[in-house]
Design a protein around this motif. Structure first.
Motif, mmCIF file in Angstrom:
data_model
loop_
_atom_site.group_PDB
_atom_site.id
_atom_site.type_symbol
_atom_site.label_atom_id
_atom_site.label_comp_id
_atom_site.label_asym_id
_atom_site.label_seq_id
_atom_site.Cartn_x
_atom_site.Cartn_y
_atom_site.Cartn_z
ATOM 1 N N GLN A 1 29.175 -25.434 -52.472
ATOM 2 C CA GLN A 1 30.212 -25.958 -53.363
ATOM 3 C C GLN A 1 30.529 -24.939 -54.451
ATOM 4 N N LEU A 2 31.763 -24.938 -54.888
ATOM 5 C CA LEU A 2 32.159 -24.140 -56.043
ATOM 6 C C LEU A 2 32.177 -25.079 -57.244
ATOM 7 N N VAL A 3 31.311 -24.828 -58.223
ATOM 8 C CA VAL A 3 31.176 -25.746 -59.360
ATOM 9 C C VAL A 3 31.294 -24.990 -60.680
ATOM 10 N N GLU A 4 31.648 -25.711 -61.704
ATOM 11 C CA GLU A 4 31.721 -25.175 -63.064
ATOM 12 C C GLU A 4 30.560 -25.782 -63.848
ATOM 13 N N THR A 5 29.651 -24.952 -64.325
ATOM 14 C CA THR A 5 28.483 -25.458 -65.045
ATOM 15 C C THR A 5 28.674 -25.353 -66.556
ATOM 16 N N ARG B 1 24.724 -16.348 -50.174
ATOM 17 C CA ARG B 1 25.142 -14.940 -50.303
ATOM 18 C C ARG B 1 26.264 -14.621 -49.320
ATOM 19 N N GLU B 2 26.168 -15.182 -48.123
ATOM 20 C CA GLU B 2 27.217 -14.994 -47.129
ATOM 21 C C GLU B 2 28.533 -15.606 -47.602
ATOM 22 N N TRP B 3 28.440 -16.789 -48.183
ATOM 23 C CA TRP B 3 29.634 -17.486 -48.677
ATOM 24 C C TRP B 3 30.291 -16.703 -49.810
ATOM 25 N N VAL B 4 29.459 -16.212 -50.739
ATOM 26 C CA VAL B 4 29.970 -15.444 -51.877
ATOM 27 C C VAL B 4 30.734 -14.221 -51.395
ATOM 28 N N GLU B 5 30.185 -13.528 -50.404
ATOM 29 C CA GLU B 5 30.840 -12.339 -49.868
ATOM 30 C C GLU B 5 32.132 -12.701 -49.148
ATOM 31 N N HIS B 6 32.067 -13.764 -48.348
ATOM 32 C CA HIS B 6 33.221 -14.163 -47.553
ATOM 33 C C HIS B 6 34.387 -14.617 -48.429
ATOM 34 N N GLU B 7 34.072 -15.296 -49.537
ATOM 35 C CA GLU B 7 35.107 -15.821 -50.434
ATOM 36 C C GLU B 7 35.520 -14.811 -51.503
ATOM 37 N N GLU B 8 34.997 -13.598 -51.403
ATOM 38 C CA GLU B 8 35.356 -12.482 -52.291
ATOM 39 C C GLU B 8 34.987 -12.738 -53.755
ATOM 40 N N VAL C 1 20.336 -24.943 -55.806
ATOM 41 C CA VAL C 1 20.351 -23.490 -55.969
ATOM 42 C C VAL C 1 21.721 -23.075 -56.486
ATOM 43 N N TYR C 2 21.737 -22.268 -57.552
ATOM 44 C CA TYR C 2 22.986 -21.839 -58.170
ATOM 45 C C TYR C 2 23.103 -20.317 -58.156
ATOM 46 N N PHE C 3 24.262 -19.830 -57.759
ATOM 47 C CA PHE C 3 24.605 -18.409 -57.836
ATOM 48 C C PHE C 3 25.750 -18.266 -58.844
ATOM 49 N N PRO C 4 25.504 -17.774 -60.079
ATOM 50 C CA PRO C 4 26.590 -17.526 -61.026
ATOM 51 C C PRO C 4 27.503 -16.414 -60.489
ATOM 52 N N ILE C 5 28.787 -16.686 -60.430
ATOM 53 C CA ILE C 5 29.708 -15.737 -59.773
ATOM 54 C C ILE C 5 31.016 -15.567 -60.541
ATOM 55 N N LYS C 6 31.787 -14.571 -60.110
ATOM 56 C CA LYS C 6 33.150 -14.383 -60.568
ATOM 57 C C LYS C 6 33.939 -13.730 -59.431
ATOM 58 N N LYS C 7 35.248 -13.821 -59.489
ATOM 59 C CA LYS C 7 36.078 -13.190 -58.471
ATOM 60 C C LYS C 7 35.998 -11.665 -58.571
ATOM 61 N N LYS C 8 36.020 -11.013 -57.428
ATOM 62 C CA LYS C 8 35.993 -9.551 -57.420
ATOM 63 C C LYS C 8 37.283 -8.998 -57.996
#
Length: 274
Positions: free
Chosen positions: A128-132, A232-239, A267-274
């Protein structure tokens, strides 16, 4: 008196083992012939050796057994009672883990029989893409080996809860860990143990809120590796790209959850768009 051979034969313990027990002070012969060095044991020592054998069958180490033999000196069984209860819990946890593994293997066998790829379970891990929201955490950061982690989990969280009680802090969430190591090194892992609290005091810090890729594991902790790989796969795939260290939030207490499959971890992966 019995020769070491007779004693060995009756108790089904090799003479080599009996000599080693003597060396480490676990059980010593009642008498040793000064002229030829022959060792002799008394009938009353049967009970002690049988007690040692019984504890060995319960998976106690020789060091643990040696310490427990001291209870006979003061006739107090409290130490033995506590040790047996602890070992009982350990064995039960191992049994639960083995049962979980057996169930997992049965599912894999069933999948293969039905023509389903064994790794297809990865497709069922949801992301899921969530805002914490920002979190204030009471924390301690430690560097330890992977073998020390299980002990550290209880040790360091206990210290944090003790500090919470002492300083009367308000709990606002469940325990979590943050993994800071840039790579996996089983001999040296940098882990932050943390508990969300309301008050800002010495020993607390804020975790920024923001965008995260999130997944929930309902199962044993070893399955977290698959969750991390999927995220990690999802993060890469969704850029997207990681901006901070991943962290885990434990919605269930492993010490209160008897069945590994009942444990729930976010499990949370803090991310941002490339």
């Amino acid at each position: 008196m019995l020769s070491i051979g007779e004693f060995s034969k009756i108790c089904k313990v090799s003479t080599k083992t009996l000599r080693y027990y003597d060396e480490i002070g676990l059980i010593t012969p009642d008498a040793i012939n000064a002229e030829n060095g022959y060792r002799y044991y008394s009938i009353r020592q049967f009970k002690k050796l049988l007690f040692i054998n019984r504890l060995k069958s319960y998976d106690f180490s020789l060091e643990e057994i040696k310490a427990l033999l001291e209870w006979e000196e003061d006739q107090s069984e409290e130490k033995l009672y506590a040790a047996l209860n602890r070992k009982h819990r350990e064995i039960q946890e191992n049994l639960n883990a083995l049962q979980y593994t057996l169930n997992q293997m049965s599912n894999d066998i069933s999948s293969i029989e039905r023509g389903v790829p064994i790794m297809s379970y990865l497709d069922h891990i949801e992301v899921q893409l969530v805002e914490t929201e920002p979190m204030n955490i009471l924390y301690t950061r430690q560097t330890m080996s992977s073998d020390e982690y299980a002990i550290g989990y209880g040790k360091y969280f206990s210290r944090l809860y003790e500090k919470m009680a002492t300083e009367k802090l308000t709990l606002t969430g469940t325990p979590m860990t943050i993994y800071h190591s840039p790579e996996y090194n089983p001999a040296s892992i940098s882990i932050e143990f943390a508990i969300p609290v309301e008050e800002i005091v010495t020993g607390t810090r804020e975790i920024p809120g923001g965008l995260c890729a999130k997944s929930v594991l309902k199962g044993a902790y070893p399955e977290l590796t698959s969750v991390y790989a999927k995220l990690r796969e999802w993060v890469e795939h969704e850029e997207y790209e990681l901006v901070r260290s991943p962290y885990e939030v434990y919605l269930t207490d492993p010490y209160q959850t008897a069945v590994p499959g009942d444990m729930v971890t976010e499990v949370y992966f803090p991310i941002k768009k490339k």
